[in-house]
Design a protein around this motif. Structure first.
Motif, short mmCIF file in Angstrom:
data_model
loop_
_atom_site.label_atom_id
_atom_site.label_comp_id
_atom_site.label_asym_id
_atom_site.label_seq_id
_atom_site.Cartn_x
_atom_site.Cartn_y
_atom_site.Cartn_z
N VAL A 7 0.85 -1.19 0.00
CA VAL A 7 0.00 0.00 0.00
C VAL A 7 0.89 1.24 0.00
CG1 VAL A 7 -1.55 1.42 1.40
CG2 VAL A 7 -2.07 -0.99 1.04
N LEU A 8 0.59 2.17 -0.90
CA LEU A 8 1.28 3.45 -0.97
C LEU A 8 0.30 4.55 -0.55
CD1 LEU A 8 2.93 3.04 -4.51
CD2 LEU A 8 3.88 2.39 -2.30
N THR A 9 0.82 5.59 0.07
CA THR A 9 -0.03 6.73 0.42
C THR A 9 0.79 8.01 0.36
OG1 THR A 9 -1.62 7.60 2.04
CG2 THR A 9 0.39 6.58 2.93
N GLY A 10 0.10 9.12 0.27
CA GLY A 10 0.75 10.42 0.18
C GLY A 10 -0.02 11.30 -0.78
N GLY A 11 -0.10 12.59 -0.47
CA GLY A 11 -0.83 13.47 -1.37
C GLY A 11 -0.86 14.91 -0.92
N GLY A 12 -1.64 15.69 -1.64
CA GLY A 12 -1.74 17.12 -1.37
C GLY A 12 -1.00 17.94 -2.39
N THR A 13 0.22 17.49 -2.75
CA THR A 13 1.01 18.12 -3.81
C THR A 13 1.64 17.02 -4.65
OG1 THR A 13 3.12 18.17 -2.61
CG2 THR A 13 1.60 20.02 -2.24
#
Length: 358
Positions: A7-13
């Motif tokens: 599972v990968l996560t991260g965001g916003g930019t």
């Protein structure tokens, strides 16, 4: 036989997504099924769901982490709580071996849910000092990878490693002729690429357009101005081309460019370093950020691999004159850049991540 899951996560930019994008094909080649947990309306949804059909995208609630007063600071913790429940449900269903978090506010409920589900989490921090999301994630993570050596002073001793930046292989595969074709430029004058980040920069946009006549006397300009920021009155201006945002064509546009003017987000400036583009960095001011870009830019300047100008200076100093200063110091900058490039391939980074799955 069911494939193992990451599972990968991260965001916003885009900076919180680009490393994950580099890792996706590597994990797939290793036989992993990829699931991505992001927000309902962040840039990560556009980049991952639309750009990587082989990845299963899951959207969850996520409150924004603010350092300033807002009434939403009272309601957003409930969104984080809801997102944690949603992420926990997803993790119990897909049963990943490990979670890789790139940061951004959407990663917080995922990391909290991983702790509840007893799934190991590895965190990646790109800036000199950890962002707020990663600060919250550190106690729940098994290991932290950093881009800068200096970051090790801000994270728990014994569970952090400086690996350098992770650079997408396609960045090195750009073709100058193709880039000039995409941009509609001749390349007869030095080409500058101006990058305001995935959200665009009103400061950079205004500075470029205000002095466009002067700048175009000596240079050609590729302007990445951000979504909704195209100036239609300049659409057919000779020597100038503008794009809202570029993903697949960016390696070609970089290959076509002789110089870069950029915000100082870590992923962007390390990509410029990796392809040896002399750069002028204009970091987000402390009034608009936590100061991470100021630190990134200061470090690059101290190493002699970038010129730096502050936002406030653009009212007093001609951007065209800064272009000229950058051009005149090209040889020195490139010489220094060759000495300090410090990157990891996505293949090596994927192996490091998977080493913490047990």
């Amino acid at each position: 036989m069911k494939r193992p899951v990451v599972v990968l996560t991260g965001g916003g930019t885009a900076g919180h997504v680009s490393v994950n994008e580099a890792l996706i094909p590597v994990f797939i080649e290793k036989g992993y099924e990829i699931h991505y947990i992001g927000s309902h309306d962040g840039i990560e949804k556009e980049l991952i769901k639309d750009g990587h059909r082989e990845v299963t995208y899951h959207a969850i609630q996520s409150g924004k982490l603010r350092r300033y007063f807002s009434m939403k600071n009272f309601s957003d913790p409930f969104k984080v709580g809801a997102g944690t429940i949603q992420a926990y449900s997803i993790l119990r269903k897909v049963k990943p071996e490990i979670i890789f978090s790139k940061g951004g506010f959407v990663s917080v409920p995922v990391v909290l849910a991983a702790k509840l589900a007893k799934i190991p989490v590895v965190v990646h921090e790109s800036d000199v000092t950890p962002g707020l999301a990663n600060k919250l994630a550190l106690p729940f993570s098994k290991h932290i990878f950093t881009v800068f050596e200096q970051t090790l002073d801000y994270v728990p001793t014994g569970k952090a490693t400086c690996t350098g930046a992770v650079i997408r292989p396609e960045i090195f595969q750009g073709d100058r002729k193709e880039g000039l074709r995409i941009a509609g430029l001749t390349g007869e004058k030095p080409v500058f690429i101006v990058m305001g980040g995935s959200q665009g920069s009103a400061v950079l946009n205004n500075a470029v357009r205000k002095e466009l006549d002067t700048a175009l006397e000596k240079f050609e300009i590729i302007h990445l101005c951000g979504k909704g920021n195209i100036d239609e009155s300049l659409e057919h201006r000779k020597g100038y081309t503008q794009f809202e945002y570029v993903t697949e064509g960016l390696p070609h546009l970089l290959a076509a460019s002789d110089y870069a003017v950029s915000r100082a987000g870590s992923n962007a400036i390390f990509e410029l370093l990796s392809v040896l583009k002399p750069m002028l960095l204009i970091p987000l001011s402390a009034a608009q950020s936590r100061g991470d870009q100021l630190l990134n830019a200061s470090l690059f300047k101290s190493l002699g691999i970038a010129k730096v100008a502050q936002e406030e200076e653009l009212d007093e100093v001609s951007l065209a004159s800064l272009f000229t200063t950058l051009r005149d110091d090209k040889d020195n900058l490139v010489s220094n850049m060759r000495k300090v490039s410090h990157t990891k391939s996505p293949e090596t980074m994927a192996d490091l991540i998977l080493s913490y799955k047990n």
